[in-house]
Design an enzyme around this catalytic site. Sequence first.
Site, PDB file in Angstrom:
ATOM      1  N   HIS A 131      78.137   8.531 107.950  1.00 48.95           N
ATOM      2  CA  HIS A 131      77.578   7.222 107.584  1.00 48.95           C
ATOM      3  C   HIS A 131      78.333   6.583 106.427  1.00 48.95           C
ATOM      4  O   HIS A 131      78.114   5.412 106.122  1.00 48.95           O
ATOM      5  CB  HIS A 131      76.104   7.356 107.192  1.00 48.95           C
ATOM      6  CG  HIS A 131      75.216   7.811 108.314  1.00 48.95           C
ATOM      7  ND1 HIS A 131      75.199   7.192 109.543  1.00 48.95           N
ATOM      8  CD2 HIS A 131      74.324   8.834 108.398  1.00 48.95           C
ATOM      9  CE1 HIS A 131      74.352   7.816 110.343  1.00 48.95           C
ATOM     10  NE2 HIS A 131      73.803   8.816 109.677  1.00 48.95           N
ATOM     11  N   ASP A 168      76.087  13.698 116.922  1.00 55.79           N
ATOM     12  CA  ASP A 168      74.926  13.659 116.020  1.00 55.79           C
ATOM     13  C   ASP A 168      73.941  12.630 116.575  1.00 55.79           C
ATOM     14  O   ASP A 168      74.343  11.679 117.226  1.00 55.79           O
ATOM     15  CB  ASP A 168      75.420  13.226 114.625  1.00 55.79           C
ATOM     16  CG  ASP A 168      74.322  13.224 113.570  1.00 55.79           C
ATOM     17  OD1 ASP A 168      73.503  12.276 113.572  1.00 55.79           O
ATOM     18  OD2 ASP A 168      74.281  14.151 112.752  1.00 55.79           O
ATOM     19  N   HIS A 170      72.487  10.291 115.236  1.00 57.43           N
ATOM     20  CA  HIS A 170      72.611   8.971 114.621  1.00 57.43           C
ATOM     21  C   HIS A 170      74.035   8.455 114.781  1.00 57.43           C
ATOM     22  O   HIS A 170      74.990   9.216 114.721  1.00 57.43           O
ATOM     23  CB  HIS A 170      72.256   9.041 113.132  1.00 57.43           C
ATOM     24  CG  HIS A 170      70.907   9.633 112.882  1.00 57.43           C
ATOM     25  ND1 HIS A 170      70.719  10.983 112.671  1.00 57.43           N
ATOM     26  CD2 HIS A 170      69.678   9.064 112.869  1.00 57.43           C
ATOM     27  CE1 HIS A 170      69.427  11.207 112.530  1.00 57.43           C
ATOM     28  NE2 HIS A 170      68.775  10.064 112.644  1.00 57.43           N
ATOM     29  N   ASP A 257      70.897  17.198 115.184  1.00 53.32           N
ATOM     30  CA  ASP A 257      69.575  16.631 114.950  1.00 53.32           C
ATOM     31  C   ASP A 257      68.995  15.914 116.156  1.00 53.32           C
ATOM     32  O   ASP A 257      67.914  15.327 116.078  1.00 53.32           O
ATOM     33  CB  ASP A 257      69.603  15.700 113.728  1.00 53.32           C
ATOM     34  CG  ASP A 257      70.789  14.759 113.696  1.00 53.32           C
ATOM     35  OD1 ASP A 257      70.897  14.009 112.714  1.00 53.32           O
ATOM     36  OD2 ASP A 257      71.615  14.791 114.634  1.00 53.32           O
TER      37      ASP A 257
END
Lengths: 321, 216
Positions: A131, A168, A170, A257
Site C-alpha cells: 500500500h 493479498d 487487498h 488475508d
Amino acid sequence: MSTSKAFVHISHHRYREHETGGGEHPEIQARLEEINQRLQGLADFCKIISRESLSAERHWLLNIHNEDYLLRFEETALSGVSYFGHPDNQLCYDTYEIALLAAGAGLNGIDMVEENPADVIFCSVRPPGHHAEKAMALGFCFLNNVAIAARYWQEKYERKRIAIIDFDAHHGNGTQAAFEESSEVFYISVHEHPTFSFPGTGYAEEHGSGPGLGATMNIPLLPGAGDIEVEKAFSRKIEPALNDFKPDAMLIGAGFDGHRLDDMSGLAYSSSLYNHLGRKISALAERHCEGRLVSILEGGYHLPSLGESFSEYCSGLLQLP
Amino acid sequence: MFVSNFMSSPVKTVGPETLVSEAREIMTAGKFRHLPVTDNNDLLLGIITDRDIRSALPSALMGENKKSEDLPGIATLPVSRIMTKVVTSLSVESTLDDALILFGENKVGALPVIDEENRLVGILAVRDLLKAYKELFGLGERGSSLIAVRDDNKPKPLTRLTEVLEARQVPFTRLIRTDTDEGGNLIYIRVHTYNLSAIHHALAEAGFEPIAPILN
C-alpha cells in the site's frame, strides 16, 4: 516424498521490534512467529536455508520513494509519535530501520535466486509494503518492498520484464502506482472489490496508462468469493496474460488475508487454495523465466490460517506431492 | 455543487458564417463533438454537433461520382444552416442536479453554460458530470471504502454513528442517508481504515446492522 529444491527463508530477528501499538491492530509480530513454527514442517520435505536480510541501500529505495518522504518517515519514527500519517500506520522508534531490513529481504532473495534459480525463495517480512506509495504510507505499509525489489531486479540483473502477482486480499495500490506507466513491469492483482474493501482502488477498469497501458490487470472479487473464483481468474486471465507477456522474472505479493477465517477481508479462500497458487506460480516461473521467482509476505492476520496457508503455499511452490 | 466548478472554460466556438468543413476540422483536431456558435459578443446563437455534420454529409455508401458532386456544396454551407438554434443550456447558477435533470430529459452529450445575457461562459459535457459525481462520492480515494448499515430508527442516528467512528479515530468523508419506504433507511459511509471488520462490529453494537453486499 521430498524434493531436491532448497527452500530459502529470508527474515530478520529485528522485525519483532516493530511495534504497532497493541490493542486491535492486526499487524503483529506473532504473525512471523506463526510462520517460523511452520518451517519445521517443511524441513521434513526439503532442505531449509535461513538467512537474515540486510538493509536496503538508499539508492534502491529512491527508485520508488522520494527523498522527502524517506526523511519524514525516519523523523516521525525517531520523534516518538505513535503513527505516521494515519492512525492505522502505527510505528515505533525503530520502525524506519526495520523497514529498511524488510525492503532488503527482497533484494537478498533476488541475489539468491539468481545464483540458484532452482531454489524456492520466501521473504517473511514486516512491515508489509504494497500500500505504500511514492510519498505516502498507507495500510501499515511504509516502504514498498515488492516495488523496490522489482526495480532492483531490472537494474542489477537486467531482467527487463518483471511480472508481479499480488494475491493479498487487498489491492496493492502502491505497487500498481509505481509501475502505472511502465510497459515492462506487469502488475496483476486479485483482491476484494474496491467498493467494499480497503484501499478502495483496483477496479477492473484500471489498465495502466501511457506506455504502461495494458500492463496492469485488476481482478476484483465480491465479498464471499472463494477458491473457485480465484482458480478461474488464474486460468482464464492471469496465465494467458503471462504467456503473452513472457516475463524475465517474477515477484509475488504473498498475502494470506483472503482466507475465510481472516477478518481483514470478506473473501472466503481456503488454505488449500494457496497450495494451488503455489503450484501454478512455480510452473509459470519455470515455463517463462527458468524459475526466477521470489515471494514476499504481505498480509495475513488470522494466525492459525496464516500459518496453514503459508505452509500450503510453500508446499505448492516446492511442488511437493 | 455548481456546474461552474466543473465546466470547461473558455470554450472553443465558431461564428455563424463559419463553413461546415472548417467546423468539422476544428472538432476533429480538438477531439470534441459539440461546438457552440456565437457572435462577436459571445452571445450563444446555436450549437453544432458532430452528429449534425455527419447527417449533413452524403452517405459513405454512395457512389464516388455522386459524392464529389455534393461535397463542394456542403463544404461551403455556413454552420448557421445546420446548427440547432434552440439550445438546451445551463445557467451560471445551475447546480449539478440541474445538469443531471437536463441530461436525463434531453438526448444531448453536452450543455452550454450561459449568463443572464445569454452569453456563453462554459460547457459541461456528460463526462464532466460523471467526473464531478465521482469526486463527490469519493470514488478511488486511497484507503477508503463504502460500508452500509441499516438505520435503527432510534433518535439521533447520525450523532450516534459518528460518535462510534470518532471514538475509534476513523476518518470518514462521505455520509449518505437514504429514505426508503419499505425496509427502513440505509446509511452509507465512506470510511478510511483498514480494519473494516472492527468498524462493522462497533456499529452493530451501537445498534446499526451492517448490510452485507450480496448480489441478488
